[in-house]
Design an enzyme around this catalytic site. Structure first.
Site, PDB file in Angstrom:
ATOM      1  N   GLY A  54     -65.544  -6.031   9.365  1.00 11.27           N
ATOM      2  CA  GLY A  54     -65.474  -4.626   9.007  1.00 11.27           C
ATOM      3  C   GLY A  54     -65.933  -4.278   7.599  1.00 11.27           C
ATOM      4  O   GLY A  54     -66.525  -3.233   7.365  1.00 11.27           O
ATOM      5  N   ASP A 112     -54.151  -1.142   8.008  1.00 15.35           N
ATOM      6  CA  ASP A 112     -53.278  -0.395   8.914  1.00 15.35           C
ATOM      7  C   ASP A 112     -51.831  -0.875   8.740  1.00 15.35           C
ATOM      8  O   ASP A 112     -51.121  -0.385   7.895  1.00 15.35           O
ATOM      9  CB  ASP A 112     -53.719  -0.603  10.367  1.00 15.35           C
ATOM     10  CG  ASP A 112     -54.967   0.186  10.712  1.00 15.35           C
ATOM     11  OD1 ASP A 112     -55.175   1.249  10.105  1.00 15.35           O
ATOM     12  OD2 ASP A 112     -55.732  -0.237  11.574  1.00 15.35           O
TER      13      ASP A 112
HETATM   14  C1  PRP Z   1     -59.344  -4.592  10.974  1.00 21.15           C
HETATM   15  C2  PRP Z   1     -59.515  -4.443   9.475  1.00 21.15           C
HETATM   16  C3  PRP Z   1     -58.437  -5.302   8.908  1.00 21.15           C
HETATM   17  C4  PRP Z   1     -57.358  -5.217   9.957  1.00 21.15           C
HETATM   18  C5  PRP Z   1     -56.299  -4.279   9.477  1.00 21.15           C
HETATM   19  O1  PRP Z   1     -59.957  -5.770  11.382  1.00 21.15           O
HETATM   20  O2  PRP Z   1     -60.785  -4.874   9.069  1.00 21.15           O
HETATM   21  O3  PRP Z   1     -58.841  -6.644   8.735  1.00 21.15           O
HETATM   22  O4  PRP Z   1     -57.948  -4.675  11.162  1.00 21.15           O
HETATM   23  O5  PRP Z   1     -55.259  -4.245  10.396  1.00 21.15           O
HETATM   24  P1  PRP Z   1     -53.752  -4.484   9.986  1.00 21.15           P
HETATM   25  O6  PRP Z   1     -53.547  -3.870   8.623  1.00 21.15           O
HETATM   26  O7  PRP Z   1     -52.990  -3.770  11.077  1.00 21.15           O
HETATM   27  O8  PRP Z   1     -53.482  -5.947   9.974  1.00 21.15           O
HETATM   28  P2  PRP Z   1     -60.308  -6.103  12.909  1.00 21.15           P
HETATM   29  O9  PRP Z   1     -59.292  -7.067  13.429  1.00 21.15           O
HETATM   30  O10 PRP Z   1     -60.506  -4.844  13.674  1.00 21.15           O
HETATM   31  O11 PRP Z   1     -61.635  -6.920  12.778  1.00 21.15           O
HETATM   32  P3  PRP Z   1     -63.047  -6.499  12.174  1.00 21.15           P
HETATM   33  O12 PRP Z   1     -62.900  -6.481  10.667  1.00 21.15           O
HETATM   34  O13 PRP Z   1     -63.952  -7.589  12.627  1.00 21.15           O
HETATM   35  O14 PRP Z   1     -63.402  -5.130  12.712  1.00 21.15           O
END
Ligand code: PRP
Length: 198
Positions: A54, A112
């Site tokens: 991301g 999040d």
């Molecule tokens: C998203 C974002 C964070 C995580 C946040 O990653 O990049 O790493 O979610 O979520 P949290 O605060 O609830 O732990 P994702 O798992 O979607 O992977 P990506 O970065 O490959 O999109």
């Protein structure tokens, strides 16, 4: 006129419900964050570490605006199930560089629950960096379950599903130049794309 066809080459996909932060808003905020970081880290030779996938786009744009040269490093993690409340992650691609004794700035696209970062920070602190700070483009504090000290926040956001500028829906839409909310009807399609997108 020569460039007009290029500008219009990409249409906005049907998945986009509403643009929340357009290219101009993002680039202005990225420049502001970069100025702050440049001021805070001047003379400290920081290591900038983006969390894949991301944060790739945000990290790239951020380092371009720093006042000192930085070659960003990247770490890729895999979460053990989204429903897990532990935030436990597996590092599937580690940082190239040793962070021991370095001032590390971790870059995220969105925080999040905070579970992922909380867990990752604990792993990285065991490597004894001189300091470890977090910069996220988006912060969704409504969903926070674990404490994460975030030094730099681009924008605070509410609990709507967002896509674009690195954020995905089933790996789609990361390449959009803006951050947008998503049409729920598209989310219900098996591929996440409506036919008119293709
Ligand atoms: C998203 C974002 C964070 C995580 C946040 O990653 O990049 O790493 O979610 O979520 P949290 O605060 O609830 O732990 P994702 O798992 O979607 O992977 P990506 O970065 O490959 O999109």
């Amino acid at each position: 006129m020569i460039f007009s066809s290029r500008i219009n080459r990409r249409s906005i996909p049907a998945a986009v419900k509403k643009v929340v932060f357009d290219e101009m808003a993002i680039s202005t905020r990225v420049e502001e964050l970069a100025s702050e970081i440049s001021r805070d880290y001047r003379g400290r030779d920081p290591m900038v570490a983006g969390i894949l996938q991301g944060a790739l786009v945000f990290t790239r744009d951020l380092v371009k605006n720093l006042s000192f040269p930085v070659s960003p490093d990247f770490i890729r993690i895999s979460r053990y199930g989204r429903q897990s409340r532990t935030g436990e992650v597996e590092i599937v691609k580690d940082l190239q560089e040793d962070i021991k004794g370095r001032h590390v700035l971790l870059i995220e696209d969105i925080v999040d629950t905070g579970l992922t970062l909380n867990y990752l920070v604990r792993i990285l602190l065991e490597r004894n960096p001189a300091s470890l700070a977090i910069c996220t483009l988006l912060d969704r504090t409504e969903l926070r379950l674990a404490e994460v000290p975030i030094e730099y926040v681009g924008f605070n956001v509410n609990d709507e599903f967002l896509i674009g500028y690195g954020l995905d829906y089933r790996e789609y839409y990361r390449d959009l130049p803006f951050v947008a909310t998503m049409n729920l009807e598209v989310m219900e399609q098996p591929t996440g794309r409506l036919t008119e997108d293709s």
